[in-house]
Design a protein around this motif. Structure first.
Motif, PDB file in Angstrom:
ATOM      1  N   TYR A   1       0.965  -1.234  -0.025  1.00 49.29           N
ATOM      2  CA  TYR A   1      -0.116   0.115  -0.027  1.00 49.29           C
ATOM      3  C   TYR A   1       0.799   1.051   0.158  1.00 49.29           C
ATOM      4  O   TYR A   1       2.037   1.182   0.502  1.00 49.29           O
ATOM      5  CB  TYR A   1      -1.011  -0.084   1.320  1.00 49.29           C
TER       6      TYR A   1
ATOM      7  N   PRO B   1      -4.360   4.738   3.104  1.00 51.71           N
ATOM      8  CA  PRO B   1      -3.531   3.770   2.312  1.00 51.71           C
ATOM      9  C   PRO B   1      -4.408   3.499   1.081  1.00 51.71           C
ATOM     10  O   PRO B   1      -5.475   3.454   1.071  1.00 51.71           O
ATOM     11  CB  PRO B   1      -3.417   2.739   3.041  1.00 51.71           C
TER      12      PRO B   1
ATOM     13  N   PHE C   1      -4.337   0.884  -2.433  1.00 43.84           N
ATOM     14  CA  PHE C   1      -3.445  -0.312  -2.699  1.00 43.84           C
ATOM     15  C   PHE C   1      -2.553  -0.054  -3.880  1.00 43.84           C
ATOM     16  O   PHE C   1      -3.027   0.746  -4.943  1.00 43.84           O
ATOM     17  CB  PHE C   1      -4.783  -1.283  -3.512  1.00 43.84           C
TER      18      PHE C   1
ATOM     19  N   TYR D   1       3.711   0.674   2.517  1.00 45.28           N
ATOM     20  CA  TYR D   1       3.728  -0.551   3.478  1.00 45.28           C
ATOM     21  C   TYR D   1       3.590  -1.653   2.842  1.00 45.28           C
ATOM     22  O   TYR D   1       3.025  -1.995   1.654  1.00 45.28           O
ATOM     23  CB  TYR D   1       2.433  -0.511   4.294  1.00 45.28           C
TER      24      TYR D   1
END
Lengths: 113, 114
Positions: B36, B44, B46, B87
Motif C-alpha cells: 500500500y 492507504p 492499494f 507499507y
C-alpha cells in the motif's frame, strides 16, 4: 473499483464532547470493517474490528466505552469518540474488504481543543 | 499474523527505478503479500498484491522469490509525486467478503528528489 467513503475529513471539537465518524462502502457490502488510528509519523494501528449486526472486537488497550462502534448495516459503520480529550487528537481511518482487496477511507483528522 | 520488516526510509532521484524490499520470514502458506501507498493525511491506497513469482500492473511490479520469505516492490521511473510511505503487508486472503485483518508495520518513507 470499490470505494470506501469516510466523513468528515476533519473535525475540531471541544474537550469533553463526542464526535461521530462515518465509514461507508459505496458499491459493495462489507460485513466487516476496520478502524485504525494513526499518530503523526507513525504507522496505522488497528483499534477495532466492526462486525455487522454484532459487537465490535477491540484491540488490547483500546477502551470500548470511549470508542463506540456501530455497524448497523452492510454499508455503514460509525466510530464515536466519547468525551474526547486532547490526547485523542489523531488521524482515524476506516477500512473494508471487497474480495481480495482492502479499501481505505480518506481518513478523519480529529483535533480536540 | 506474519511480521514484516522494511527499511525505514529511502531516497531516490526522479526518473530512477526504486526497489523496496520487505522481509516476512514467517509467512504462512495461505498468506498473500500486499503493498500500500500512503500520502500524508490520506488513507492507504492499494498498489499491488501477489502470492509468488512476479506480478506487474500499470504502476508497479512485485517480485517474490520461491521461498516467499521476502518481496520487492519495484517502482519504475519514480517522480516527485511518488514521495510517500509504502507499507508491505502479509496475511491470509479469502475469496469472499471476510474478516481479513490487516496489520501495518512501520513502512518505508520514500523521498523522491528532483
Amino acid at each position: 473499483g470499490a470505494v470506501v467513503s469516510q466523513h468528515p475529513s476533519r473535525v475540531i471539537c471541544k474537550s469533553g464532547t463526542s464526535v461521530k465518524i462515518e465509514c461507508r462502502s459505496l458499491d459493495f457490502q462489507a460485513t466487516t470493517m476496520f478502524w485504525y488510528r494513526q499518530f503523526p509519523k507513525q504507522s496505522l494501528m488497528l483499534m477495532a474490528t466492526s462486525n455487522e449486526g454484532s459487537k465490535a472486537t477491540y484491540e488490547q488497550g483500546v477502551e470500548k466505552d470511549k470508542f463506540l462502534i456501530n455497524h448497523a448495516s452492510l454499508t455503514l459503520s460509525t466510530l464515536t469518540v466519547t468525551s474526547a480529550h486532547p490526547e485523542d487528537s489523531s488521524f482515524y481511518i476506516c477500512s473494508a474488504r471487497s474480495y481480495t482487496e482492502a479499501f481505505f477511507g480518506q481518513g478523519t483528522r480529529l483535533t480536540v481543543v | 499474523l506474519a511480521k514484516t520488516t522494511q527499511p525505514i526510509s529511502m531516497d531516490s532521484y526522479e526518473g530512477q527505478e526504486v526497489n523496496i524490499t520487505c522481509s516476512h520470514n514467517n509467512i504462512a502458506t495461505n498468506d498473500y503479500i500486499t503493498w500500500y501507498q500512503q500520502f500524508p493525511s490520506q488513507g492507504p491506497r492499494f498498489i499491488i498484491q501477489g502470492y509468488k513469482t512476479k506480478v506487474t500492473n500499470e504502476v508497479a511490479s512485485l517480485f517474490i522469490p520461491a521461498d516467499r520469505k521476502s518481496s520487492t516492490l519495484s517502482l519504475p521511473r519514480v517522480s516527485l509525486s511518488d514521495t510517500a510511505v509504502y507499507y508491505c503487508l502479509v496475511g491470509e486472503v479469502d475469496s469472499g467478503a471476510g474478516s481479513y485483518q490487516l496489520t501495518f508495520g512501520k513502512g518505508t518513507k520514500l523521498s523522491v528528489i528532483p
